[in-house]
Design a protein around this motif. Structure first.
Motif, PDB file in Angstrom:
ATOM      1  N   HIS A 122       0.846  -1.197   0.000  1.00 48.58           N
ATOM      2  CA  HIS A 122       0.000   0.000   0.000  1.00 48.58           C
ATOM      3  C   HIS A 122       0.882   1.249   0.000  1.00 48.58           C
ATOM      4  O   HIS A 122       1.706   1.420   0.909  1.00 48.58           O
ATOM      5  CB  HIS A 122      -0.885   0.046   1.245  1.00 48.58           C
ATOM      6  CG  HIS A 122      -1.861  -1.080   1.369  1.00 48.58           C
ATOM      7  ND1 HIS A 122      -3.023  -1.152   0.641  1.00 48.58           N
ATOM      8  CD2 HIS A 122      -1.839  -2.197   2.141  1.00 48.58           C
ATOM      9  CE1 HIS A 122      -3.677  -2.253   0.960  1.00 48.58           C
ATOM     10  NE2 HIS A 122      -2.973  -2.909   1.862  1.00 48.58           N
ATOM     11  N   CYS A 160      -4.056   5.479   1.801  1.00 56.69           N
ATOM     12  CA  CYS A 160      -3.440   4.678   0.755  1.00 56.69           C
ATOM     13  C   CYS A 160      -3.707   5.367  -0.576  1.00 56.69           C
ATOM     14  O   CYS A 160      -4.819   5.825  -0.843  1.00 56.69           O
ATOM     15  CB  CYS A 160      -4.032   3.276   0.742  1.00 56.69           C
ATOM     16  SG  CYS A 160      -3.393   2.284  -0.621  1.00 56.69           S
ATOM     17  N   ILE A 201      -3.537   3.903  -3.542  1.00 59.47           N
ATOM     18  CA  ILE A 201      -4.310   3.109  -4.504  1.00 59.47           C
ATOM     19  C   ILE A 201      -5.707   3.705  -4.416  1.00 59.47           C
ATOM     20  O   ILE A 201      -6.361   3.639  -3.371  1.00 59.47           O
ATOM     21  CB  ILE A 201      -4.279   1.606  -4.147  1.00 59.47           C
ATOM     22  CG1 ILE A 201      -2.854   1.071  -4.353  1.00 59.47           C
ATOM     23  CG2 ILE A 201      -5.292   0.834  -4.988  1.00 59.47           C
ATOM     24  CD1 ILE A 201      -2.678  -0.371  -3.920  1.00 59.47           C
ATOM     25  N   HIS A 231      -8.638   1.913  -3.013  1.00 59.04           N
ATOM     26  CA  HIS A 231      -8.522   1.666  -1.565  1.00 59.04           C
ATOM     27  C   HIS A 231      -8.920   2.915  -0.792  1.00 59.04           C
ATOM     28  O   HIS A 231      -9.661   2.859   0.187  1.00 59.04           O
ATOM     29  CB  HIS A 231      -7.094   1.263  -1.204  1.00 59.04           C
ATOM     30  CG  HIS A 231      -6.728  -0.122  -1.652  1.00 59.04           C
ATOM     31  ND1 HIS A 231      -5.519  -0.699  -1.368  1.00 59.04           N
ATOM     32  CD2 HIS A 231      -7.432  -1.041  -2.358  1.00 59.04           C
ATOM     33  CE1 HIS A 231      -5.489  -1.933  -1.873  1.00 59.04           C
ATOM     34  NE2 HIS A 231      -6.632  -2.146  -2.493  1.00 59.04           N
ATOM     35  N   MET A 261      -9.711   3.467   3.022  1.00 56.29           N
ATOM     36  CA  MET A 261      -8.369   3.366   3.602  1.00 56.29           C
ATOM     37  C   MET A 261      -7.774   4.773   3.681  1.00 56.29           C
ATOM     38  O   MET A 261      -6.820   5.130   2.986  1.00 56.29           O
ATOM     39  CB  MET A 261      -7.484   2.409   2.792  1.00 56.29           C
ATOM     40  CG  MET A 261      -6.198   2.019   3.517  1.00 56.29           C
ATOM     41  SD  MET A 261      -5.249   0.752   2.687  1.00 56.29           S
ATOM     42  CE  MET A 261      -5.790  -0.729   3.541  1.00 56.29           C
TER      43      MET A 261
END
Ligand SMILES: [Cu+2]
Length: 510
Positions: free
Chosen positions: A431, A489, A491, A494, A499
């Protein structure tokens, strides 16, 4: 022939389980043209587009829909800043003030975040600084950053609940449609260095993105048969765009060339190098120059990370080579088997480079040194004995056992403090952890000193599976007990499902 549907393994333990509902994609998915290791001979190279420069103390950006030939002979409906896809490169001068007018003409709520910039929370462009359709957001701030390569992109948070990643008001959706651009900050340090600095000639922006397409050229966010309870809900694909074009070529002189590389992909990690395996030199990380050029033959770049590299083409006149991602050797070290697609474990080409005669103003040598970086002393941290913890966990999917809640401030930090943050990753996938507000320094990876090219200023750090990364960060200049900065994170899918968390920097006792 490989299909692009990733993670076909049934029964895989996946972080997105629980999200249901699929997009309304009805047309069929474009099949992979070839094995990813093979070049596609049907692609005729076209010149690398160089984003327009925007200079000045007042910068106007309009987010708008458009269409662009991202892949050959197909028109793709897109979004961009001041154009059809991506946006202009903003040139900012450290020590000056800048005002921006950001107009939202994309028809849905959005924001624009100045990634890596050290700005007040209210000017940061995070999820709370929403720009409604038709509105203009007018942040202004002094440029306090070091010379380096930063970027801007939407950062809305659609909220929690089922189907959030399909929401047109999510960050992953909007960036995938094309909303992103580069920021270049210059200062006295960069002025004094003998580096290539002619934008578009020997100082080249490279914005890396991967995409999937429907047969009609429309962007494919998720495959038709995508099942978010079973498949990894990540926007990844086998069409690799550089500055918004697949398989472009770049003509450079037989001299030292500076490449400013930004990974603006939603989820793809690149392991960059050249087709002749030559050594190149990283000179800057996310937030500034390194102490000295770091020789490398591979450069790992996770989503949102930037690296400036110098490549010496001085003895290469008349040759052609490729900028390539050598993902074949990554194995399952960063993306485990059930989450992989074909290109997580294959090599693929990004850019053809043709070397012509040196230009008149050519830089011909790699400098021996660049700048001084004073390490932030660990002892300066107020929490050395008990570092602030950030666990990036899959079940429940989020940070420290929580998903992002717009109404909850997760961490309160005192203005003027220096803190150590300890980021742990108990999952089987890497991550990239990003912190808003200002750059930080990486102290250790699993207790060891990080590699030389991570010993500078960073704002994204890739945290590998089962790894613990300690960073140290100063919280200075700006306090606001109400308006938060984000940590998350990078991404984007995510981030969108939660996240992410929020912290405020407060003036006074916490
Ligand atoms: Cu993640």
């Amino acid at each position: 022939m490989l299909r692009l549907t990733a993670g076909a393994a049934a029964g895989a333990a996946l972080p997105m389980a629980g999200l249901t509902g699929c997009s309304s994609d009805s047309s069929t998915e474009t099949a992979t043209p070839l094995d990813p290791a093979e070049p596609d001979p049907s692609i005729t190279p076209i010149p690398l587009p160089i984003p327009e420069m925007l200079v000045g103390s007042v910068i106007n950006l309009e987010m708008r829909p458009g269409q662009r030939e991202l892949i050959r002979d197909k028109m793709t409906p897109t979004k961009g800043y001041n154009g059809d896809y991506l946006g202009p490169t903003l040139f900012l001068r450290s020590g000056t003030d800048v005002s921006l007018n950001v107009t939202n003409n994309i028809g849905v709520s959005t924001t624009t975040h100045w990634h890596g910039m050290h700005v007040p929370a209210l000017m940061d462009g995070g999820p709370h600084q929403r720009i409604e359709p038709g509105d203009v957001w007018t942040p202004s701030f002094p440029v306090l950053n070091r010379a380096a390569t930063y970027w801007y992109h939407p950062h809305p948070h659609a909220g929690l609940g089922q189907g959030v990643i399909f929401d047109p008001m999510s960050t992953g959706y909007q960036v995938y449609e094309g909303l992103a651009g580069m920021i270049i900050v210059e200062d006295g340090t960069s002025d004094a260095l003998p580096l290539p600095r002619t934008y578009g000639e020997d100082d080249i922006p490279l914005i890396l993105q991967d995409r999937r397409f429907h047969d009609d050229g429309a962007l494919l966010h998720f495959p038709t048969d995508f099942d978010p309870t079973r498949d990894p809900a990540l926007r990844k694909g086998g069409h690799f765009l550089v500055n918004g074009v697949e398989a472009p070529f770049l003509e450079v002189g037989a001299q030292v060339v500076r490449l400013r590389i930004l990974n603006a992909s939603n989820a793809r990690i690149y392991n960059l190098g050249f087709s002749d395996d030559r050594t190149f030199f990283q000179v800057a990380s996310d937030g500034g120059f390194l102490r000295a050029p770091v020789p490398l033959s591979r450069l790992l770049l996770s989503p949102a990370e930037r690296a400036e590299i110098l490549v010496d083409f001085g003895s290469d006149q008349g040759t052609t080579l490729k900028l390539r991602s050598f993902n074949r050797n990554l194995g399952t070290s960063l993306v485990p088997f059930p989450l992989q697609d074909a290109w997580d474990t294959a090599d693929f080409d990004l850019l053809d480079i043709t070397v012509g005669p040196a230009r008149s103003n050519a830089v011909l040598t790699i400098p021996a040194g660049l700048t001084t970086i004073d390490p932030i002393p660990e002892a300066e941290a107020v929490n050395l004995a008990s570092a602030r913890p950030f666990e990036l966990a899959a079940n429940p999917f989020g940070i420290n056992g929580k998903r992002m809640d717009m109404n909850v401030i997760d961490d309160r930090i005192r203005l003027g403090d220096t803190e150590v943050w300890e980021i742990t990753n108990p999952t089987t996938q890497a991550h990239p952890f990003h912190v808003h507000g200002d750059s930080f320094q990486v102290l250790t990876r699993n207790g060891f000193t990080p590699p030389e090219n991570e010993l500078g200023w960073k704002d994204v750090v890739l945290v590998r599976p089962f790894e613990t990364v300690r960073i140290v960060k100063r919280f200075h200049d700006y306090a606001d007990s109400v308006n938060p900065y984000m940590f998350h994170c990078h991404i984007l899918e995510h981030e969108d499902v939660g996240m992410m968390g929020q912290f405020v920097v407060e003036d006074g006792a916490p």
